[in-house]
Design a protein around this motif. Structure first.
Motif, PDB file in Angstrom:
ATOM      1  N   VAL A 117      -1.586  -0.081  -7.216  1.00 51.13           N
ATOM      2  CA  VAL A 117      -2.896  -0.282  -6.589  1.00 51.13           C
ATOM      3  C   VAL A 117      -3.191   0.868  -5.620  1.00 51.13           C
TER       4      VAL A 117
ATOM      5  N   VAL B  54       1.077 -10.050 -11.417  1.00 50.30           N
ATOM      6  CA  VAL B  54       2.533 -10.004 -11.589  1.00 50.30           C
ATOM      7  C   VAL B  54       3.086 -11.428 -11.743  1.00 50.30           C
TER       8      VAL B  54
ATOM      9  N   GLU C 216      -7.698  -5.761  -3.953  1.00 52.87           N
ATOM     10  CA  GLU C 216      -7.017  -5.244  -5.159  1.00 52.87           C
ATOM     11  C   GLU C 216      -5.553  -5.676  -5.192  1.00 52.87           C
ATOM     12  N   GLN C 217      -4.909  -5.666  -4.038  1.00 50.96           N
ATOM     13  CA  GLN C 217      -3.507  -6.091  -3.986  1.00 50.96           C
ATOM     14  C   GLN C 217      -3.371  -7.571  -4.334  1.00 50.96           C
TER      15      GLN C 217
ATOM     16  N   MET D  38       4.018  -3.129   3.977  1.00 45.01           N
ATOM     17  CA  MET D  38       3.472  -4.426   3.545  1.00 45.01           C
ATOM     18  C   MET D  38       4.427  -5.102   2.569  1.00 45.01           C
TER      19      MET D  38
ATOM     20  N   ALA E 154       8.809 -12.508   3.938  1.00 41.98           N
ATOM     21  CA  ALA E 154       8.124 -13.796   3.786  1.00 41.98           C
ATOM     22  C   ALA E 154       8.707 -14.546   2.604  1.00 41.98           C
TER      23      ALA E 154
ATOM     24  N   MET F 120       2.898 -14.719   0.465  1.00 42.85           N
ATOM     25  CA  MET F 120       3.360 -13.337   0.608  1.00 42.85           C
ATOM     26  C   MET F 120       2.172 -12.404   0.852  1.00 42.85           C
TER      27      MET F 120
ATOM     28  N   LEU G 272      -9.847  -0.657   3.702  1.00 40.27           N
ATOM     29  CA  LEU G 272      -8.729  -1.581   3.869  1.00 40.27           C
ATOM     30  C   LEU G 272      -9.028  -2.909   3.180  1.00 40.27           C
TER      31      LEU G 272
ATOM     32  N   ALA H 283      -3.495  -7.812  -7.939  1.00 39.91           N
ATOM     33  CA  ALA H 283      -2.294  -7.212  -8.543  1.00 39.91           C
ATOM     34  C   ALA H 283      -1.082  -8.140  -8.433  1.00 39.91           C
ATOM     35  N   VAL H 284      -0.879  -8.751  -7.261  1.00 35.33           N
ATOM     36  CA  VAL H 284       0.303  -9.619  -7.128  1.00 35.33           C
ATOM     37  C   VAL H 284       0.119 -10.923  -7.912  1.00 35.33           C
TER      38      VAL H 284
ATOM     39  N   ARG I  35      -5.971   5.070  -4.784  1.00 35.42           N
ATOM     40  CA  ARG I  35      -6.632   5.518  -3.556  1.00 35.42           C
ATOM     41  C   ARG I  35      -5.925   6.694  -2.917  1.00 35.42           C
TER      42      ARG I  35
ATOM     43  N   ASP J 240     -11.131  -3.558   0.629  1.00 31.88           N
ATOM     44  CA  ASP J 240     -11.103  -3.459  -0.834  1.00 31.88           C
ATOM     45  C   ASP J 240      -9.666  -3.342  -1.348  1.00 31.88           C
ATOM     46  N   TRP J 241      -8.873  -2.590  -0.617  1.00 35.23           N
ATOM     47  CA  TRP J 241      -7.465  -2.369  -0.974  1.00 35.23           C
ATOM     48  C   TRP J 241      -6.706  -3.702  -0.958  1.00 35.23           C
ATOM     49  N   LEU J 242      -6.955  -4.525   0.061  1.00 37.74           N
ATOM     50  CA  LEU J 242      -6.281  -5.823   0.157  1.00 37.74           C
ATOM     51  C   LEU J 242      -6.705  -6.752  -0.976  1.00 37.74           C
TER      52      LEU J 242
ATOM     53  N   ALA K 107       1.394 -10.044   4.000  1.00 37.76           N
ATOM     54  CA  ALA K 107       1.138  -8.613   3.821  1.00 37.76           C
ATOM     55  C   ALA K 107      -0.175  -8.222   4.508  1.00 37.76           C
ATOM     56  N   VAL K 108      -1.174  -9.106   4.457  1.00 35.88           N
ATOM     57  CA  VAL K 108      -2.448  -8.834   5.144  1.00 35.88           C
ATOM     58  C   VAL K 108      -2.227  -8.747   6.657  1.00 35.88           C
TER      59      VAL K 108
END
Lengths: 216, 216
Positions: free
Chosen positions: A197, B197, B189-190, A159, A166, B159, B183, B193-194, A201, B185-187, B163-164
């Protein structure tokens, strides 16, 4: 046909000539959309005749494009070649510096290649690009010191690689803003953030993030 | 030609017939690579003759594919349609649930479309896919309450969307593992997170992240 170029024919070996034609093609494909490059352009850039280009690349433009792409892919792979020494994030920074310099130098070709729908795109060109992505992921796993990356770590790395692609396309589209050093640092920070992140998990990634924090 | 299907011809209006053919095509293109779908397959799935398919889609398979893609793109856009009420991250979760259900239902077609190099890929199909990406980005900006997103926020959102997409393709490739709720929940969280940043480099994004933390 450029008569003045004829004498030069004899001076180059088959391999040298092929490599000269490829360089000329790569130079053109780097800065123009593939549909805007003709075999005549390649012949002219290399200072040879169109029939000579056909003798080396009987498949015409498609074959030249694919050969140029393979040579660009090899160049890109070399960008990822970074000694496995010292703290990890600076290694990633240096590899990104080389990658972003490549993007900068091959701007139009890079966009045309990755934006899809190009007239020269085939399952072969896609396979070449995917090979570069796989190679980038393998390099990252090796630098992380992981021989058997689990699915969550692999997904995170892939990813991030896609997000870097991108970002490169958007960066080209936005007249190379922000400055390349800022983009590079930002991408490194994102790498650490998405790994962190995933660490929540996945024990394998959690161990890496712990090691990375002690790495500095 | 299926004679038993002939009487049904008269019962449907032009619009209904077109929509029935499109549904049949979309069903086939969702679960097979485009090169493995023939006009005969579409005719058979719709219970009509091949000439009738040609009457509605004189451009043949390419035209049917593009029409099916447009209809799938519209369906995807509707996945992003989420009321602008309540905390933001749960809204993103709900939109992702619908998006991932779409990916699940159109698995093979989704992969073929996004993996590139397909025989039916053209600048038109690329434009349709890019339209969906743009629409996803606009929805996110609207939900974030931003009318004039700056370059760093825009790049971050694009971006993450890429990534998704990458995660969706890998997820299909890995037999739909991890489970879709993980998946999703993880997305989410990402995403946070981004954004966090980018907040370190961009006051507009920093204000959003502060608002999101208070959002809970």
């Amino acid at each position: 046909m450029t008569p003045s170029a004829t004498p030069a024919y004899r001076r180059l070996s088959v391999e040298e000539r092929r490599s000269q034609l490829l360089d000329a093609a790569l130079g053109l494909f780097a800065h123009r959309a593939p549909e805007d490059v003709s075999l005549d352009d390649v012949a002219e850039a290399a200072g040879v005749s169109r029939p000579l280009v056909y003798r080396y690349f009987p498949g015409g433009k498609q074959q030249l494009y694919e050969a140029a792409l393979r040579s660009a892919a090899e160049e890109l792979r070399q960008c990822f070649d970074e000694p496995r020494e010292g703290p990890l994030l600076p290694r990633l920074s240096r590899a990104l510096d080389r990658y972003l310099a490549f993007v900068d130098e091959h701007d139009t070709g890079f966009s045309a290649l990755l934006q899809g729908g190009s007239v020269v795109e085939t399952s072969r060109t896609t396979a070449i690009v995917d090979g570069v992505r796989r190679s980038a992921a393998e390099h990252i796993h090796q630098h992380l010191g992981v021989t058997d990356p689990g699915p969550r770590l692999r997904m995170t790395v892939r990813m991030w690689i896609t997000a870097v692609e991108a970002a490169s396309l958007i960066w080209l589209d936005e007249d190379k803003q922000p400055p390349v050093e800022e983009l590079r640092d930002w991408l490194v920070e994102q790498f650490l953030a998405v790994l962190t992140v995933t660490a929540g998990r996945d024990p394998q990634t959690a161990a890496l993030v712990t090691a990375l924090s002690a790495d500095g």
